[in-house]
Design a protein around this motif. Structure first.
Motif, PDB file in Angstrom:
ATOM      1  N   LEU A  95      27.322  45.555  28.702  1.00  0.00           N
ATOM      2  CA  LEU A  95      28.312  45.398  28.437  1.00  0.00           C
ATOM      3  C   LEU A  95      29.729  43.730  28.146  1.00  0.00           C
ATOM      4  O   LEU A  95      29.784  43.241  29.561  1.00  0.00           O
ATOM      5  N   GLU A  96      29.000  43.257  27.467  1.00  0.00           N
ATOM      6  CA  GLU A  96      30.557  42.539  27.896  1.00  0.00           C
ATOM      7  C   GLU A  96      32.033  41.986  27.068  1.00  0.00           C
ATOM      8  O   GLU A  96      32.391  43.353  26.841  1.00  0.00           O
ATOM      9  N   GLY A  97      32.602  41.443  27.576  1.00  0.00           N
ATOM     10  CA  GLY A  97      34.166  41.035  27.570  1.00  0.00           C
ATOM     11  C   GLY A  97      34.477  42.622  28.133  1.00  0.00           C
ATOM     12  O   GLY A  97      34.866  42.706  28.776  1.00  0.00           O
ATOM     13  N   ASP A  98      35.530  43.607  27.284  1.00  0.00           N
ATOM     14  CA  ASP A  98      36.443  44.235  27.172  1.00  0.00           C
ATOM     15  C   ASP A  98      35.452  45.766  27.233  1.00  0.00           C
ATOM     16  O   ASP A  98      36.643  46.837  27.131  1.00  0.00           O
ATOM     17  N   LYS A  99      34.261  45.644  26.967  1.00  0.00           N
ATOM     18  CA  LYS A  99      33.473  46.760  26.173  1.00  0.00           C
ATOM     19  C   LYS A  99      33.295  47.322  28.033  1.00  0.00           C
ATOM     20  O   LYS A  99      32.949  46.904  28.863  1.00  0.00           O
ATOM     21  N   PHE A 100      33.246  48.803  27.814  1.00  0.00           N
ATOM     22  CA  PHE A 100      32.683  49.437  29.079  1.00  0.00           C
ATOM     23  C   PHE A 100      32.535  50.582  28.455  1.00  0.00           C
ATOM     24  O   PHE A 100      32.666  51.541  27.320  1.00  0.00           O
ATOM     25  N   TYR A 101      31.569  51.273  29.832  1.00  0.00           N
ATOM     26  CA  TYR A 101      31.168  52.522  29.969  1.00  0.00           C
ATOM     27  C   TYR A 101      32.258  53.350  30.355  1.00  0.00           C
ATOM     28  O   TYR A 101      33.025  52.762  31.330  1.00  0.00           O
ATOM     29  N   TYR A 102      32.249  54.638  30.289  1.00  0.00           N
ATOM     30  CA  TYR A 102      33.487  55.588  30.571  1.00  0.00           C
ATOM     31  C   TYR A 102      32.614  55.416  32.166  1.00  0.00           C
ATOM     32  O   TYR A 102      34.148  56.083  32.703  1.00  0.00           O
ATOM     33  N   HIS A 103      32.012  56.045  32.769  1.00  0.00           N
ATOM     34  CA  HIS A 103      32.031  56.394  34.007  1.00  0.00           C
ATOM     35  C   HIS A 103      32.415  54.450  34.881  1.00  0.00           C
ATOM     36  O   HIS A 103      33.025  55.101  35.913  1.00  0.00           O
ATOM     37  N   GLU A 104      32.465  53.652  33.894  1.00  0.00           N
ATOM     38  CA  GLU A 104      32.577  52.476  34.849  1.00  0.00           C
ATOM     39  C   GLU A 104      34.421  52.633  34.945  1.00  0.00           C
ATOM     40  O   GLU A 104      34.154  51.642  36.428  1.00  0.00           O
ATOM     41  N   VAL A 105      34.727  52.980  34.424  1.00  0.00           N
ATOM     42  CA  VAL A 105      36.272  52.391  34.633  1.00  0.00           C
ATOM     43  C   VAL A 105      36.952  53.843  35.663  1.00  0.00           C
ATOM     44  O   VAL A 105      37.987  53.847  35.904  1.00  0.00           O
ATOM     45  N   ILE A 106      35.899  54.888  35.963  1.00  0.00           N
ATOM     46  CA  ILE A 106      37.236  55.826  36.658  1.00  0.00           C
ATOM     47  C   ILE A 106      37.369  55.207  38.295  1.00  0.00           C
ATOM     48  O   ILE A 106      37.083  54.561  38.465  1.00  0.00           O
ATOM     49  N   GLY A 107      38.603  55.434  39.067  1.00  0.00           N
ATOM     50  CA  GLY A 107      39.088  54.833  39.278  1.00  0.00           C
ATOM     51  C   GLY A 107      39.576  52.973  39.336  1.00  0.00           C
ATOM     52  O   GLY A 107      40.297  52.547  40.413  1.00  0.00           O
ATOM     53  N   PHE A 108      39.735  52.932  37.836  1.00  0.00           N
ATOM     54  CA  PHE A 108      40.655  51.248  38.214  1.00  0.00           C
ATOM     55  C   PHE A 108      42.066  52.209  37.669  1.00  0.00           C
ATOM     56  O   PHE A 108      42.659  53.366  37.408  1.00  0.00           O
ATOM     57  N   THR A 109      43.116  51.244  38.106  1.00  0.00           N
ATOM     58  CA  THR A 109      44.131  51.187  37.937  1.00  0.00           C
ATOM     59  C   THR A 109      44.964  50.645  35.968  1.00  0.00           C
ATOM     60  O   THR A 109      44.045  49.382  35.978  1.00  0.00           O
ATOM     61  N   ILE A 110      45.315  51.726  35.616  1.00  0.00           N
ATOM     62  CA  ILE A 110      45.793  51.251  34.489  1.00  0.00           C
ATOM     63  C   ILE A 110      46.981  50.617  35.183  1.00  0.00           C
ATOM     64  O   ILE A 110      48.085  50.714  35.415  1.00  0.00           O
TER      65      ILE A 110
END
Length: 177
Positions: A95-110
Motif C-alpha cells: 500500500l502506498e502513502g498513508d494507507k495501511f493494513y491493520y496488522h501493519e500498525v500494531i506497535g506503532f506510536t500514536i
C-alpha cells in the motif's frame, strides 16, 4: 505455515457445481487481485492446509469461483463449506502513502497534534461501525476512531501515526472525573 504469517482472504460460502467447484466470499476491496491465485491455505479444524487451485474466476462482484485439485465431487465440496481461506502475508499488495493494513500498525506510536504522544497501538477493533485504534497509554486503554479526517500522517519507517482528534477526546480517558 502459521496463521499469524497469513492474512484472512475470505470464506467458502457454497458449492457452485456438482464437479466440486466452490464459491468463496472474499474480504477485500479488490477481488480481481486474487482471480489467478495458484494455491490457498484453508483452515481445517485449526490447521492451515494448502489447497492447489486448478481454476478460478470472479463470479458476480465479490465471489470467487474456485476449482481445487482433488476436490471432484459434491461430497468433497460439502466438507469445505464455511472453511476460511488464508494467503501468506507477503502476497498482500503493498500500500502506498498513508494507507495501511491493520496488522501493519500494531506497535506503532500514536501522536496527537494537540495532546502529544498518546501511546502504542495494541490492536484494531473493527467489530464496530467505525474501526478503532486500541491504544495502551501506561496501562490505560484509549480508543480513537480510525477516521481519515483524524489521521494526519502515517510514518511507516518510524512506526508512528500522527492524528488530530477533536478537543477533549483523549482527555476523556486520561482525566476521568
Amino acid at each position: 505455515m502459521k496463521k499469524e504469517d497469513c492474512f484472512y482472504l475470505g470464506k467458502i460460502v457454497k458449492k457452485y457445481s456438482y464437479k466440486g467447484e466452490l464459491l468463496a466470499k472474499l474480504d477485500t476491496d479488490e477481488p480481481d487481485l486474487y482471480e489467478n491465485i495458484d494455491a490457498v491455505f484453508m483452515d481445517l479444524r485449526g490447521n492451515l492446509v494448502p489447497f492447489f487451485v486448478e481454476s478460478s474466476q470472479l463470479h458476480k462482484s465479490d465471489l470467487l469461483r474456485l476449482k481445487f485439485e482433488d476436490v471432484d465431487s459434491e461430497a468433497d465440496a460439502d466438507a469445505l463449506i464455511k472453511s476460511e481461506l488464508y494467503l501468506p502475508l507477503d502476497l498482500l499488495p503493498k500500500l502506498e502513502g498513508d494507507k495501511f493494513y491493520y496488522h501493519e500498525v500494531i506497535g506503532f506510536t500514536i501522536k496527537d497534534k494537540n495532546f502529544g504522544e498518546v501511546g502504542v497501538i495494541k490492536a484494531i477493533n473493527d467489530s464496530t461501525a467505525q474501526a478503532l485504534f486500541e491504544i495502551d497509554r501506561n496501562g490505560t486503554e484509549i480508543l480513537i476512531p480510525m477516521n481519515d479526517e483524524f489521521i494526519v500522517k502515517v510514518d511507516k519507517p518510524n512506526k508512528t501515526i500522527e492524528v488530530e482528534t477533536p478537543d477533549g477526546l483523549i482527555e476523556l480517558y486520561t482525566n476521568p472525573s
